[in-house]
Design a protein around this motif. Structure first.
Motif, mmCIF file in Angstrom:
data_model
loop_
_atom_site.group_PDB
_atom_site.id
_atom_site.type_symbol
_atom_site.label_atom_id
_atom_site.label_comp_id
_atom_site.label_asym_id
_atom_site.label_seq_id
_atom_site.Cartn_x
_atom_site.Cartn_y
_atom_site.Cartn_z
ATOM 1 N N LEU A 100 26.310 30.231 -2.166
ATOM 2 C CA LEU A 100 26.734 30.887 -0.875
ATOM 3 C C LEU A 100 27.539 30.839 -0.067
ATOM 4 O O LEU A 100 28.183 29.876 -0.469
ATOM 5 C CB LEU A 100 25.589 30.758 0.193
ATOM 6 C CG LEU A 100 23.786 30.204 0.134
ATOM 7 C CD1 LEU A 100 22.716 30.026 1.046
ATOM 8 C CD2 LEU A 100 23.543 32.381 0.269
ATOM 9 N N PRO A 103 31.696 33.832 6.536
ATOM 10 C CA PRO A 103 33.479 34.113 6.500
ATOM 11 C C PRO A 103 34.033 33.130 6.614
ATOM 12 O O PRO A 103 33.603 31.717 7.630
ATOM 13 C CB PRO A 103 32.682 35.481 7.329
ATOM 14 C CG PRO A 103 31.205 34.473 7.977
ATOM 15 C CD PRO A 103 31.029 34.165 7.122
ATOM 16 N N ASP A 128 25.149 34.763 9.219
ATOM 17 C CA ASP A 128 26.652 35.313 8.764
ATOM 18 C C ASP A 128 26.938 35.036 6.860
ATOM 19 O O ASP A 128 27.708 35.953 6.489
ATOM 20 C CB ASP A 128 27.914 34.718 9.496
ATOM 21 C CG ASP A 128 28.165 33.918 9.807
ATOM 22 O OD1 ASP A 128 27.280 32.056 9.083
ATOM 23 O OD2 ASP A 128 29.268 33.296 10.356
ATOM 24 N N ARG A 129 25.838 34.554 6.354
ATOM 25 C CA ARG A 129 25.762 33.321 4.980
ATOM 26 C C ARG A 129 25.712 35.125 3.987
ATOM 27 O O ARG A 129 25.495 36.538 4.953
ATOM 28 C CB ARG A 129 25.219 32.822 5.109
ATOM 29 C CG ARG A 129 23.344 33.120 4.213
ATOM 30 C CD ARG A 129 22.533 32.224 4.172
ATOM 31 N NE ARG A 129 20.914 33.065 3.637
ATOM 32 C CZ ARG A 129 20.632 33.297 5.412
ATOM 33 N NH1 ARG A 129 20.583 32.759 6.309
ATOM 34 N NH2 ARG A 129 19.497 33.490 4.679
ATOM 35 N N GLN A 130 26.212 34.763 2.851
ATOM 36 C CA GLN A 130 26.554 36.536 1.882
ATOM 37 C C GLN A 130 26.495 35.388 0.493
ATOM 38 O O GLN A 130 26.802 33.864 0.594
ATOM 39 C CB GLN A 130 27.726 37.182 1.584
ATOM 40 C CG GLN A 130 28.053 37.431 2.941
ATOM 41 C CD GLN A 130 27.692 38.487 2.949
ATOM 42 O OE1 GLN A 130 27.111 39.494 1.898
ATOM 43 N NE2 GLN A 130 27.280 39.481 4.568
ATOM 44 N N GLU A 131 25.109 35.620 -0.217
ATOM 45 C CA GLU A 131 25.121 35.311 -1.652
ATOM 46 C C GLU A 131 25.520 36.348 -2.149
ATOM 47 O O GLU A 131 26.226 37.545 -2.373
ATOM 48 C CB GLU A 131 23.379 35.602 -1.675
ATOM 49 C CG GLU A 131 22.183 35.180 -0.687
ATOM 50 C CD GLU A 131 21.089 35.149 -1.307
ATOM 51 O OE1 GLU A 131 20.549 34.988 -2.351
ATOM 52 O OE2 GLU A 131 20.362 35.670 -0.598
ATOM 53 N N VAL A 132 26.403 35.038 -3.390
ATOM 54 C CA VAL A 132 27.718 36.027 -3.915
ATOM 55 C C VAL A 132 27.372 35.731 -5.926
ATOM 56 O O VAL A 132 26.706 34.449 -5.422
ATOM 57 C CB VAL A 132 28.976 35.896 -3.484
ATOM 58 C CG1 VAL A 132 29.126 36.485 -2.182
ATOM 59 C CG2 VAL A 132 29.214 34.003 -3.789
ATOM 60 N N LEU A 150 28.839 40.501 -4.722
ATOM 61 C CA LEU A 150 27.538 40.632 -2.610
ATOM 62 C C LEU A 150 26.184 40.825 -3.163
ATOM 63 O O LEU A 150 26.452 42.231 -3.681
ATOM 64 C CB LEU A 150 28.227 41.054 -1.693
ATOM 65 C CG LEU A 150 29.857 40.689 -1.519
ATOM 66 C CD1 LEU A 150 30.264 41.838 -0.234
ATOM 67 C CD2 LEU A 150 29.614 39.190 -0.749
ATOM 68 N N ARG A 151 25.450 39.919 -2.597
ATOM 69 C CA ARG A 151 24.264 40.481 -3.333
ATOM 70 C C ARG A 151 23.505 42.175 -2.533
ATOM 71 O O ARG A 151 23.200 42.153 -3.309
ATOM 72 C CB ARG A 151 23.051 39.513 -3.043
ATOM 73 C CG ARG A 151 22.016 39.381 -3.360
ATOM 74 C CD ARG A 151 21.070 38.292 -4.040
ATOM 75 N NE ARG A 151 19.243 38.646 -3.719
ATOM 76 C CZ ARG A 151 18.522 37.674 -4.524
ATOM 77 N NH1 ARG A 151 18.863 36.347 -4.632
ATOM 78 N NH2 ARG A 151 17.630 37.850 -4.792
ATOM 79 N N GLU A 152 24.158 42.087 -1.850
ATOM 80 C CA GLU A 152 23.757 42.641 -0.279
ATOM 81 C C GLU A 152 24.199 44.396 -0.949
ATOM 82 O O GLU A 152 23.742 45.082 -1.124
ATOM 83 C CB GLU A 152 24.198 43.038 1.205
ATOM 84 C CG GLU A 152 25.707 42.926 1.709
ATOM 85 C CD GLU A 152 25.471 42.344 3.196
ATOM 86 O OE1 GLU A 152 26.667 42.924 3.239
ATOM 87 O OE2 GLU A 152 24.786 42.570 3.584
ATOM 88 N N LYS A 153 25.408 44.274 -1.862
ATOM 89 C CA LYS A 153 25.807 45.729 -2.393
ATOM 90 C C LYS A 153 25.983 45.361 -3.821
ATOM 91 O O LYS A 153 26.439 45.883 -4.953
ATOM 92 C CB LYS A 153 28.488 45.122 -1.862
ATOM 93 C CG LYS A 153 27.822 45.162 -0.696
ATOM 94 C CD LYS A 153 29.204 45.740 -0.333
ATOM 95 C CE LYS A 153 29.590 46.284 1.079
ATOM 96 N NZ LYS A 153 29.972 46.594 1.378
ATOM 97 N N ASP A 154 24.619 44.844 -4.462
ATOM 98 C CA ASP A 154 24.663 45.078 -5.386
ATOM 99 C C ASP A 154 24.038 46.370 -6.762
ATOM 100 O O ASP A 154 24.885 46.429 -7.361
ATOM 101 C CB ASP A 154 23.539 43.810 -6.192
ATOM 102 C CG ASP A 154 23.478 43.746 -7.299
ATOM 103 O OD1 ASP A 154 24.270 43.486 -8.480
ATOM 104 O OD2 ASP A 154 22.484 43.775 -7.658
#
Length: 178
Positions: A100, A103, A128-132, A150-154
């Motif tokens: 995780l 920013p 605001d965390r990002q899974e990477v 980024l998981r959200e842009k997988d």
């Protein structure tokens, strides 16, 4: 030769991250030895044949990633890496792990005290965390490359890359050669 090895490292790290991404998310950390493909073909012809490796005269330098034994889930990655030593035939190494990230602005809000578990819980609770997924590779000479997905842009296969994305992890990998 240095430029060719840098390109080979970048290609290997991208290839490793793509390989791991094929298994989806929530994967354990994975460690890879990186060996010069031409040297592997010369020194281990049967293994090279089994892996489907061949090197043409004058071909570009490439690195072959060889996955190592599983990293124990209960062992912190930095402690695990501190116990690694590579034989001379290994030109570099790479690791892939999921984390995780926050920013940069969130760093000022991070609790200054607390256990690792408490800080991890604080990060996990942040909206605001990002899974990477992070893939980092280093060569013996310190050359490094990183790929971050980024998981959200997988779904759109977009990755960030650069040599200084995760400097602490790159340094820990470099220390395995010292």
């Amino acid at each position: 030769m240095m430029v060719r090895m840098t390109v080979a490292l970048t290609q290997a790290v991208v290839e490793i991250e793509r390989h791991v991404s094929a298994f989806g998310w929530d994967q354990p950390a994975r460690l890879y030895a990186l060996v010069d493909t031409a040297a592997l073909v010369r020194s281990e012809p049967q293994l090279a044949k089994d892996l489907g490796l061949a090197v043409e005269d004058g071909a570009a330098t490439t690195l072959t990633p060889i996955e190592q034994d599983e990293i124990p889930a209960e062992t912190p990655v930095d402690e695990f890496l501190a116990g690694i030593a590579w034989p001379d035939a290994v030109a570099g190494c790479a690791i892939v792990l999921e984390r995780l990230m926050l920013p940069p602005a969130a760093e000022a809000e991070m609790p200054s005290a607390g256990s690792d578990e408490e800080i991890a819980a604080w990060v996990a609770a942040r909206p605001d965390r990002q899974e990477v997924r992070i893939a980092v590779g280093v060569l013996r000479d310190g050359t490094r490359e990183s790929v971050l997905r980024l998981r959200e842009k997988d779904a759109d296969s977009e990755v960030l890359s650069g040599s200084e994305l995760v400097p602490g992890l790159a340094e820990a990998l470099k220390a395995t050669f010292e």
